[in-house]
Each structure stands twice: as C-alpha cells, then as structure tokens.
Write an enzyme that holds these catalytic residues in place. Structure first.
Site, mmCIF file in Angstrom:
data_model
loop_
_atom_site.group_PDB
_atom_site.id
_atom_site.type_symbol
_atom_site.label_atom_id
_atom_site.label_comp_id
_atom_site.label_asym_id
_atom_site.label_seq_id
_atom_site.Cartn_x
_atom_site.Cartn_y
_atom_site.Cartn_z
ATOM 1 N N TYR A 87 -8.477 -22.880 53.887
ATOM 2 C CA TYR A 87 -7.795 -23.824 54.136
ATOM 3 C C TYR A 87 -6.518 -23.823 53.953
ATOM 4 O O TYR A 87 -5.592 -23.703 53.295
ATOM 5 C CB TYR A 87 -8.823 -25.154 53.136
ATOM 6 C CG TYR A 87 -9.797 -25.585 52.312
ATOM 7 C CD1 TYR A 87 -10.602 -25.584 53.706
ATOM 8 C CD2 TYR A 87 -10.055 -25.115 50.914
ATOM 9 C CE1 TYR A 87 -11.842 -25.625 53.330
ATOM 10 C CE2 TYR A 87 -11.723 -25.529 50.966
ATOM 11 C CZ TYR A 87 -12.331 -25.813 51.761
ATOM 12 O OH TYR A 87 -13.764 -26.423 51.151
ATOM 13 N N ARG B 183 1.275 -44.328 17.394
ATOM 14 C CA ARG B 183 -0.385 -44.826 17.974
ATOM 15 C C ARG B 183 -1.488 -45.235 17.350
ATOM 16 O O ARG B 183 -2.219 -46.059 17.758
ATOM 17 C CB ARG B 183 -0.765 -42.802 18.193
ATOM 18 C CG ARG B 183 -0.677 -42.739 19.657
ATOM 19 C CD ARG B 183 -0.676 -41.330 20.002
ATOM 20 N NE ARG B 183 -1.476 -39.877 18.767
ATOM 21 C CZ ARG B 183 -2.020 -38.471 19.113
ATOM 22 N NH1 ARG B 183 -1.763 -38.422 20.608
ATOM 23 N NH2 ARG B 183 -2.807 -37.951 18.602
ATOM 24 N N LYS C 158 -12.299 -31.114 18.643
ATOM 25 C CA LYS C 158 -12.166 -32.292 18.998
ATOM 26 C C LYS C 158 -12.350 -32.021 20.628
ATOM 27 O O LYS C 158 -12.245 -30.784 21.038
ATOM 28 C CB LYS C 158 -11.713 -33.252 19.002
ATOM 29 C CG LYS C 158 -9.637 -32.805 19.711
ATOM 30 C CD LYS C 158 -8.965 -33.627 19.376
ATOM 31 C CE LYS C 158 -7.139 -33.164 19.643
ATOM 32 N NZ LYS C 158 -6.436 -34.133 18.769
ATOM 33 N N MET D 92 -13.077 -25.779 45.390
ATOM 34 C CA MET D 92 -14.149 -26.938 44.670
ATOM 35 C C MET D 92 -14.534 -25.089 43.667
ATOM 36 O O MET D 92 -14.823 -24.915 42.492
ATOM 37 C CB MET D 92 -14.229 -28.271 44.862
ATOM 38 C CG MET D 92 -15.555 -28.150 43.499
ATOM 39 S SD MET D 92 -16.698 -29.589 43.879
ATOM 40 C CE MET D 92 -15.783 -31.229 45.482
HETATM 41 C C1 PLP Z 1 -5.276 -33.389 18.027
HETATM 42 C C2 PLP Z 1 -5.156 -33.314 16.739
HETATM 43 C C3 PLP Z 1 -5.007 -32.784 15.663
HETATM 44 C C4 PLP Z 1 -4.571 -30.811 16.026
HETATM 45 O O1 PLP Z 1 -3.740 -30.887 16.794
HETATM 46 P P1 PLP Z 1 -2.703 -29.193 16.988
HETATM 47 O O2 PLP Z 1 -1.184 -29.510 17.698
HETATM 48 O O3 PLP Z 1 -4.009 -28.611 18.509
HETATM 49 O O4 PLP Z 1 -2.971 -28.719 15.831
HETATM 50 C C5 PLP Z 1 -4.181 -32.655 14.333
HETATM 51 N N1 PLP Z 1 -4.430 -33.768 14.498
HETATM 52 C C6 PLP Z 1 -4.991 -35.366 15.206
HETATM 53 C C7 PLP Z 1 -5.010 -36.978 14.808
HETATM 54 C C8 PLP Z 1 -4.557 -34.970 16.282
HETATM 55 O O5 PLP Z 1 -5.518 -35.607 16.835
#
Ligand code: PLP
Length: 391
Positions: free
Chosen positions: A259, A129, A31, A308
C-alpha cells in the site's frame, strides 16, 4: 501459519533462576493471558520451575484458568465494585484487598458460601494506583484481625508494588512497606508471604526481595532493565514468533511494494510474502523502520507497509534457496539467531512488555519442549538500576 512457540524449558529455567536469585518464594504473574504467551500453557511450566503460586490482575482471568483445569494456587488483585468474590472463594482463588469495602464484601461472600476466604492485603506504599492507602491501614488491618479471629478469612500475605522511580523512591516505598508489616503485626496478623519486588527489583535490588517476589516479564525470559539483555540476566526468552513464506516473486528494479508504494525496489530482487500483520500484533508503524526478520538463518528487511494480515520481506540474495513454507522468525531468542523483541520495542518507543502482550488471538500458541542450549546463559554479576518496568 502464525505461531508463537512457547519454550517450556525456558519458562522453567527462568523461574528457577529467579528462585535461586531471590532465595524465597516466587509468584509468577500470568495476567493478560500470560503476557500473551497463553496463561494455561505457562501455568504448569512456572510451577515446575518452582513457583509457589500464580497471579492475575482480574478475577475473570483467574476463573478462566480454573475453567482450563489449572488447579494451582492463584491470586488476583484488581477488583471492581461488582466483582463476584463468592466465585473467587468457591474456586479457592486468593484475593488481594485494596480497601475496607472490598474486605467487608469478601467477608460477606465467605459467610454466604460457608467457606473461609484467603486474602492478601495490598498496601499502597507510593505507586498511587491501587492498594490500601496509608491513612486506612489501621482501620483495615483492625478489621482483618477481627475477621481472622472469627475464622471468616485468613491472611496469607501482605504486598505492594513499586513505581520503579529510582533507588531512593524504592527505598522510601520499602520503608513504608516495613511500616505496614509492623502495623499489621501489632494487630496480631503476621502473614506468611511479604512481597514488594516485581521483575525489575528482583533482578536489581536484593534488599527488596523480602520472603517472596512477584514476577512477570522475567518468567517469560525478557529483561525489565533498559541496559541489560535477557542473556546478561541469565534469562531465556520463551516466545518465538514465527510464520512462513506463502508467496515468492521476482520483481524488476523500480517495483512499488504494498500500500502507498512507500518502498520501491532499487534493484531487481525477490519479495517474500508472510501472512502476519497488524491484526496479529505486528505494529503497523514498523513500516519503513528497518525492522528485520530471520529467513534461512539470515537477517532480511521487512519492506513496504504492513497489512492487517500480511507483510513483505526482501529476500533477494536468498531467492534460489527458498521455497514456499520456508520459516520466517519475527522475534525470539537472540542467542539462537532470532531478532530480539527489543528491536521492535525500541523502534516503537515502547517496552518489550507491550509487544509480547499485543500478539493477537489468530496466532497459535504452541508449547515446545526443545531443550535449551547447554551453556544457556551465564548471568552477569553486575546488576543495574531498574528503569523500564511498568506493567
Ligand atoms: C504486572 C504486575 C507484576 C509483574 O510485573 P513485572 O514487571 O512483569 O515483573 C507484579 N505485580 C503487580 C501488582 C503487577 O501488576
């Protein structure tokens, strides 16, 4: 030049290491563009390391991988009320199911497409969640069993996510997960994959491995545990964030830098300009924090306010040895002399995850095949409590 070198051997090594450790199947989470590494770059390396499948949060991320030509098994689990499940089914993307409405919408899309949808049931065991709430398990599992019987869906997995709130909380979540698995089996559905552990639990709690683990940060070679380094866990950081010197100037004592002049040179020195800034994910608040980079193998301090697009390094003692184009390493594998990303994370009071995922779009992701050091990482046997992960 703004480059994030991505070591493919490191990714393969990390996934292989996790697979050995867990003894089961490994889902690698890509992701947020592969935690900032480039999801399409990571995809093949993760599969080569032995991953069974890849996962994203949103369907859009999975579809982008398909567009990039990634044909490996994919799972996604974070859907909105208008998520286009038909597109997922057409592209053979597996869907995490978080409630009855999603299950019904997936079934409808599958019928419309004339294809079977593959789903994985996501159950809430205590993170509060997402995932099917315990009060809905029975109804959703019953519907899933019906849809399996009529051939509309297949259920490949059941999974949940830990809150990393300590060993007792983990155990309580695992007990809830066991209950969900048993209830689903009572409805006649016994999926091939059961996964609860992300990186932290995978590395710290063998009793939470089930038959599959679902890892993100560990695949990228970073530690999810506050008291363990990558090397102690047998992991190799995959990303090296690099730039180069584009200007060098000798300055007298008393020179104000960048800056606001919040840094003034105490002595005559040489300043090197590096074209990387907060647009590239380098936190502006590192200003004056003591953060350093590696130049010609030496640790040199970042001085003055970060812009930046650019920042300044005091390279005083190295001046005679440097030319324009000299590489500057912002973070990478500390076993190879780079600053660990955890320095920035610590200074920013955040976790390594947030730094890597924040590396900006101007930074070119470059896959590299450079072999790992032969003695790469003899992992520590002792393993600690997970305290830091919160992806
Ligand atoms: C992001 C995520 C993971 C991976 O988590 P890590 O701590 O990076 O291994 C696994 N399961 C779900 C549902 C996630 O959202």
């Amino acid at each position: 030049m703004r480059i994030a070198e991505i070591s493919l051997p490191a990714v393969r090594h990390n996934v292989r290491r996790i697979k050995e450790l867990s003894g089961g199947q490994v889902i690698v989470v890509v992701k947020a563009d592969g935690y900032g590494h480039g999801a399409a770059i990571i995809a093949q390396a993760a599969m080569d390391g032995g991953a069974t499948m890849l996962a994203t949060a949103d369907l859009e991320e999975s579809l982008r991988l398909r567009e990039a030509g990634v044909e490996v098994p994919l799972l996604c689990w974070l859907h909105g009320p208008r998520t286009d499940f038909g597109a997922a089914i057409e592209h053979r993307i597996e869907l995490g199911v978080n409630n009855l409405a999603q299950l019904d919408a997936i079934a409808e899309a599958a019928r419309a497409a004339g294809l079977q949808a593959t789903v994985q049931l996501k159950v809430d065991t205590g993170l509060s969640r997402n995932g099917i709430q315990p009060s809905d398990w029975d109804v959703v599992f019953a519907r899933a069993a019906e849809l399996v019987a009529e051939g509309t869906i297949s259920v490949r997995g059941i999974f949940s996510h830990l809150a990393n709130a300590g060993a007792d909380a983990d155990r309580a979540q695992a007990a809830n997960f066991d209950e969900a698995i048993a209830l689903l089996a009572a409805h006649g559905v016994e999926p091939e994959m059961r996964h609860l552990a992300a990186s932290a639990a995978t590395l710290s709690s063998p009793h939470l491995h089930y038959d599959t683990v679902r890892i993100g940060v560990a695949a990228y070679g970073l530690s999810p545990l506050a008291d363990k380094t990558s090397a102690q866990l047998g992991l190799v950081p995959a990303m090296t964030l690099k730039s180069e010197i584009v200007a060098l100037r000798g300055v007298p004592a008393g020179t104000g830098v960048s800056y606001g002049y919040n840094h003034v040179c105490e002595t005559a020195t040489t300043l090197a300009l590096v074209p990387m800034g907060y647009a590239d994910g380098m936190p502006r608040a590192l200003n004056g924090s003591g953060a350093w980079v590696t130049v010609a193998g030496e640790h040199r301090p970042i001085v003055g306010r970060i812009g930046m697009d650019q920042f300044i390094v005091d390279v005083g003692p190295l001046a005679g040895r440097l030319e324009l184009g000299e590489p500057v390493v912002l973070f990478g594998d500390p076993e190879r002399g780079a600053p660990p990303v955890e320095i920035w994370a610590g200074l920013m009071r955040t976790i390594n995850y947030e730094i890597i995922v924040g590396i900006g779009p101007r930074v070119l992701r470059v896959p590299v095949e450079e072999p790992l050091a032969p003695d790469a990482v003899e992992p520590d046997e002792a393993i600690a409590e997970p305290v830091r992960s919160d992806a």
